[in-house]
Design a protein around this motif. Structure first.
Motif, PDB file in Angstrom:
ATOM      1  N   THR A  18     -26.705  -7.075  13.434  1.00  0.00           N
ATOM      2  CA  THR A  18     -28.243  -6.435  12.870  1.00  0.00           C
ATOM      3  C   THR A  18     -28.697  -6.001  13.793  1.00  0.00           C
ATOM      4  N   VAL A  71     -31.933  -7.649  16.545  1.00  0.00           N
ATOM      5  CA  VAL A  71     -32.698  -8.768  16.383  1.00  0.00           C
ATOM      6  C   VAL A  71     -31.525  -9.811  16.548  1.00  0.00           C
ATOM      7  N   TYR A  72     -32.522 -10.213  16.224  1.00  0.00           N
ATOM      8  CA  TYR A  72     -31.840 -12.241  17.933  1.00  0.00           C
ATOM      9  C   TYR A  72     -32.929 -12.751  17.246  1.00  0.00           C
ATOM     10  N   THR A 102     -29.485 -14.187  14.764  1.00  0.00           N
ATOM     11  CA  THR A 102     -29.235 -14.249  12.900  1.00  0.00           C
ATOM     12  C   THR A 102     -28.443 -14.670  12.577  1.00  0.00           C
ATOM     13  N   TRP A 103     -28.692 -15.030  10.944  1.00  0.00           N
ATOM     14  CA  TRP A 103     -27.932 -16.296   9.984  1.00  0.00           C
ATOM     15  C   TRP A 103     -26.694 -15.223   9.449  1.00  0.00           C
ATOM     16  N   ASN A 126     -33.727  -9.579   3.931  1.00  0.00           N
ATOM     17  CA  ASN A 126     -33.768 -10.876   4.279  1.00  0.00           C
ATOM     18  C   ASN A 126     -33.668 -12.032   3.337  1.00  0.00           C
TER      19      ASN A 126
END
Length: 83
Positions: free
Chosen positions: A57, A60-61, A63-64, A12
């Motif tokens: 992803t 996973v939330y 997400t950008w 990330n």
């Protein structure tokens, strides 16, 4: 599934250079110039279609994801597949 897939984790935050090479059914995926996946599509029939981008992803939330400076180029058919 790919013939060759090397484990790779996108952390990330960092910026990555992702390159996908396609030549007559031969597909190679690079991240920061390191080959991480390679495949040959035996069904390729010279119908090149269109480019598309999809990101997931998993669980996973939120997400950008941002894609920047996308370039699509025709590959010189006489060029080697080595980066």
């Amino acid at each position: 599934s790919f013939d060759l897939i090397r484990p790779f984790v996108l952390s990330n935050g960092p910026v990555y250079r992702i390159k996908i090479r396609f030549q007559t059914g031969h597909i190679q995926v690079y991240v920061n110039n390191a080959l991480i996946a390679e495949e040959f599509d035996p069904t390729f029939d010279n119908d090149f279609g269109k480019i598309g981008l999809k990101v997931s992803t998993g669980v996973v939330y939120p997400t950008w994801v941002r894609f920047d400076n996308i370039t699509v180029r025709q590959i010189d058919t006489s060029a080697s597949l080595i980066p």
